[in-house]
Design a protein around this motif. Structure first.
Motif, PDB file in Angstrom:
ATOM      1  N   ARG A   1      48.760 -37.624  -7.353  1.00 53.13           N
ATOM      2  CA  ARG A   1      48.298 -37.928  -5.998  1.00 53.13           C
ATOM      3  C   ARG A   1      47.301 -36.887  -5.503  1.00 53.13           C
ATOM      4  O   ARG A   1      46.275 -37.219  -4.916  1.00 53.13           O
ATOM      5  CB  ARG A   1      49.508 -38.000  -5.058  1.00 53.13           C
ATOM      6  N   ARG A   2      47.612 -35.623  -5.759  1.00 53.86           N
ATOM      7  CA  ARG A   2      46.712 -34.560  -5.315  1.00 53.86           C
ATOM      8  C   ARG A   2      45.387 -34.613  -6.067  1.00 53.86           C
ATOM      9  O   ARG A   2      44.319 -34.408  -5.493  1.00 53.86           O
ATOM     10  CB  ARG A   2      47.382 -33.212  -5.526  1.00 53.86           C
ATOM     11  N   MET A   3      45.463 -34.913  -7.372  1.00 55.19           N
ATOM     12  CA  MET A   3      44.250 -34.998  -8.162  1.00 55.19           C
ATOM     13  C   MET A   3      43.339 -36.120  -7.655  1.00 55.19           C
ATOM     14  O   MET A   3      42.127 -35.935  -7.492  1.00 55.19           O
ATOM     15  CB  MET A   3      44.601 -35.246  -9.628  1.00 55.19           C
ATOM     16  N   LEU A   4      43.931 -37.297  -7.385  1.00 55.40           N
ATOM     17  CA  LEU A   4      43.131 -38.409  -6.877  1.00 55.40           C
ATOM     18  C   LEU A   4      42.554 -38.085  -5.506  1.00 55.40           C
ATOM     19  O   LEU A   4      41.417 -38.462  -5.183  1.00 55.40           O
ATOM     20  CB  LEU A   4      43.988 -39.673  -6.812  1.00 55.40           C
ATOM     21  N   GLY A   5      43.333 -37.364  -4.685  1.00 55.12           N
ATOM     22  CA  GLY A   5      42.834 -36.966  -3.375  1.00 55.12           C
ATOM     23  C   GLY A   5      41.634 -36.048  -3.474  1.00 55.12           C
ATOM     24  O   GLY A   5      40.669 -36.187  -2.713  1.00 55.12           O
ATOM     25  N   GLU A   6      41.660 -35.109  -4.408  1.00 55.86           N
ATOM     26  CA  GLU A   6      40.524 -34.201  -4.571  1.00 55.86           C
ATOM     27  C   GLU A   6      39.336 -34.906  -5.199  1.00 55.86           C
ATOM     28  O   GLU A   6      38.184 -34.594  -4.879  1.00 55.86           O
ATOM     29  CB  GLU A   6      40.950 -32.996  -5.417  1.00 55.86           C
ATOM     30  N   LEU A   7      39.609 -35.857  -6.091  1.00 58.07           N
ATOM     31  CA  LEU A   7      38.503 -36.598  -6.695  1.00 58.07           C
ATOM     32  C   LEU A   7      37.748 -37.418  -5.663  1.00 58.07           C
ATOM     33  O   LEU A   7      36.540 -37.636  -5.797  1.00 58.07           O
ATOM     34  CB  LEU A   7      39.034 -37.518  -7.805  1.00 58.07           C
ATOM     35  N   ARG A   8      38.462 -37.887  -4.626  1.00 55.44           N
ATOM     36  CA  ARG A   8      37.796 -38.669  -3.576  1.00 55.44           C
ATOM     37  C   ARG A   8      36.759 -37.852  -2.832  1.00 55.44           C
ATOM     38  O   ARG A   8      35.829 -38.409  -2.238  1.00 55.44           O
ATOM     39  CB  ARG A   8      38.832 -39.224  -2.593  1.00 55.44           C
ATOM     40  N   HIS A   9      36.898 -36.542  -2.854  1.00 56.75           N
ATOM     41  CA  HIS A   9      35.937 -35.673  -2.179  1.00 56.75           C
ATOM     42  C   HIS A   9      34.901 -35.100  -3.142  1.00 56.75           C
ATOM     43  O   HIS A   9      34.080 -34.277  -2.755  1.00 56.75           O
ATOM     44  CB  HIS A   9      36.675 -34.533  -1.473  1.00 56.75           C
ATOM     45  N   HIS A  10      34.968 -35.524  -4.399  1.00 61.11           N
ATOM     46  CA  HIS A  10      34.008 -35.066  -5.404  1.00 61.11           C
ATOM     47  C   HIS A  10      32.945 -36.156  -5.553  1.00 61.11           C
ATOM     48  O   HIS A  10      33.207 -37.217  -6.110  1.00 61.11           O
ATOM     49  CB  HIS A  10      34.719 -34.802  -6.729  1.00 61.11           C
ATOM     50  N   ARG A  11      31.740 -35.878  -5.060  1.00 63.46           N
ATOM     51  CA  ARG A  11      30.723 -36.927  -4.950  1.00 63.46           C
ATOM     52  C   ARG A  11      30.356 -37.528  -6.301  1.00 63.46           C
ATOM     53  O   ARG A  11      30.350 -38.754  -6.466  1.00 63.46           O
ATOM     54  CB  ARG A  11      29.463 -36.360  -4.278  1.00 63.46           C
ATOM     55  N   SER A  12      30.043 -36.688  -7.287  1.00 65.91           N
ATOM     56  CA  SER A  12      29.607 -37.224  -8.574  1.00 65.91           C
ATOM     57  C   SER A  12      30.739 -37.977  -9.275  1.00 65.91           C
ATOM     58  O   SER A  12      30.503 -39.003  -9.935  1.00 65.91           O
ATOM     59  CB  SER A  12      29.095 -36.098  -9.470  1.00 65.91           C
ATOM     60  N   ALA A  13      31.978 -37.496  -9.127  1.00 60.87           N
ATOM     61  CA  ALA A  13      33.105 -38.202  -9.732  1.00 60.87           C
ATOM     62  C   ALA A  13      33.299 -39.576  -9.088  1.00 60.87           C
ATOM     63  O   ALA A  13      33.609 -40.555  -9.786  1.00 60.87           O
ATOM     64  CB  ALA A  13      34.378 -37.372  -9.607  1.00 60.87           C
ATOM     65  N   MET A  14      33.108 -39.662  -7.788  1.00 61.78           N
ATOM     66  CA  MET A  14      33.237 -40.944  -7.109  1.00 61.78           C
ATOM     67  C   MET A  14      32.148 -41.908  -7.549  1.00 61.78           C
ATOM     68  O   MET A  14      32.402 -43.093  -7.781  1.00 61.78           O
ATOM     69  CB  MET A  14      33.194 -40.742  -5.596  1.00 61.78           C
ATOM     70  N   ILE A  15      30.923 -41.399  -7.676  1.00 58.65           N
ATOM     71  CA  ILE A  15      29.822 -42.248  -8.140  1.00 58.65           C
ATOM     72  C   ILE A  15      30.113 -42.755  -9.548  1.00 58.65           C
ATOM     73  O   ILE A  15      29.971 -43.948  -9.842  1.00 58.65           O
ATOM     74  CB  ILE A  15      28.491 -41.477  -8.098  1.00 58.65           C
ATOM     75  N   GLY A  16      30.530 -41.831 -10.429  1.00 57.26           N
ATOM     76  CA  GLY A  16      30.862 -42.237 -11.787  1.00 57.26           C
ATOM     77  C   GLY A  16      32.034 -43.201 -11.835  1.00 57.26           C
ATOM     78  O   GLY A  16      32.029 -44.164 -12.613  1.00 57.26           O
ATOM     79  N   GLY A  17      33.052 -42.962 -10.993  1.00 59.92           N
ATOM     80  CA  GLY A  17      34.206 -43.849 -10.966  1.00 59.92           C
ATOM     81  C   GLY A  17      33.852 -45.256 -10.520  1.00 59.92           C
ATOM     82  O   GLY A  17      34.315 -46.242 -11.108  1.00 59.92           O
ATOM     83  N   VAL A  18      33.025 -45.349  -9.477  1.00 54.60           N
ATOM     84  CA  VAL A  18      32.610 -46.670  -8.989  1.00 54.60           C
ATOM     85  C   VAL A  18      31.793 -47.391 -10.059  1.00 54.60           C
ATOM     86  O   VAL A  18      31.988 -48.593 -10.325  1.00 54.60           O
ATOM     87  CB  VAL A  18      31.809 -46.530  -7.685  1.00 54.60           C
TER      88      VAL A  18
END
Length: 300
Positions: free
Chosen positions: A18-35
């Motif tokens: 849960r904490r990892m996913l929460g921090e990833l949501r604030h990581h711009r490049s990770a969010m772009i890559g995830g989407v």
């Protein structure tokens, strides 16, 4: 008068899910890559069933149709057709399904083997460590292409043979990473305390060792997945990947290079699909590394 002794316990994994996913949501490049990755997975696994266009059906009357935005293009074939009249978009989507399956299954197999053998080598040491690491050295010394040709010549080309070849060639990377992490963790106080009170090796490995070594393996597996996509495309380009009629990105590149001047989309569009997929996986991998590696916290 009784005295209580505080026994150190294992430090939990650096970040819960849960904490990892929460921090990833604030990581711009990770969010772009995830989407991007979610869209690619949806397009490859779901869209072909909705769209219903065959990736292998030929039609000589519709050969070399350009993409819809070019002159002569048609919405019936949004990304054009190839030299046999097969729909390029349908072939790219099915080819993406192959590449993603190869990447996911290869990571699963290679991580499982590397995690098991690396943990055994790092925890028990001695002759167990020596045997596992020397076997790993043999795999590293054996050329990847020669291993590929040998296995495919014996078993024949197929999706699962390709996964087996890639996993055999890369499990050592995970085993060495896990071994180093285990050597670092097993000397800590909570592991020593667990041994002193008679805790079995199985319990120590399950509750004290594994939770603290999964982060680097997760990051490594995500980053290496991009390499597997490249390797699968390269082997398919050379004719050693998944056999026809199943389309793959590498096969489409090999077929399209003969028509690059007259039908540029046959090689360019699969190449862009490979680039976009690798970019999305690498962005997610970089985000996981930033989130899970505490040494990078102060550098952001």
């Amino acid at each position: 008068m009784t005295h209580t002794i505080d026994i150190p316990v294992a430090v939990p994994a650096p970040h819960g899910l849960r904490r990892m996913l929460g921090e990833l949501r604030h990581h711009r490049s990770a969010m772009i890559g995830g989407v991007m990755l979610v869209l690619i997975v949806f397009a490859c696994f779901v869209l072909p069933w909705i769209w219903g266009v065959s990736a292998t059906q030929t039609s000589l009357l519709t050969r070399f149709l350009p993409p819809v935005w070019a002159e002569g293009g048609s919405w019936a074939h949004p990304l054009g057709t190839d030299n046999l009249g097969r729909d390029v978009m349908a072939r790219i989507l099915v080819g993406g399904r192959v590449s993603l399956l190869v990447a996911f299954c290869t990571v699963s197999v290679a991580v499982s083997v590397g995690l098991l053998l690396g943990t055994l080598a790092g925890y028990f040491g001695g002759w167990v460590d020596s045997v596992i690491m020397r076997v790993g050295d043999l795999f590293l010394a054996y050329p990847f292409m020669l291993l590929t040709i040998s296995v495919i010549a014996i078993l024949g080309p197929s999706l699962w043979v390709l996964i087996l070849v890639l996993a055999l060639s890369d499990w050592v990377t995970y085993a060495r990473t896990v071994r180093g992490s285990v050597l670092s963790v097993k000397g800590r106080e909570y592991v020593t305390a667990a041994r002193s009170i008679g805790t079995s090796d199985g319990v120590i490995l399950r509750t004290h060792i594994l939770p603290n070594i999964l982060s680097p393996v997760l990051v490594l597996g995500t980053v290496r997945a991009a390499n597997y996509i490249i390797w699968e495309s390269g082997l398919s380009f050379l004719g050693m990947g998944v056999p026809p009629p199943t389309p793959t990105w590498g096969m489409m590149l090999a077929e399209g290079r003969n028509f690059i001047l007259d039908a540029w989309w046959l090689a360019t569009l699969p190449g862009l699909a490979i680039m976009a997929t690798i970019l999305s996986v690498n962005l997610v991998g970089d985000g996981l590394r930033d989130v899970l590696d505490p040494r990078l916290k102060g550098k952001k």
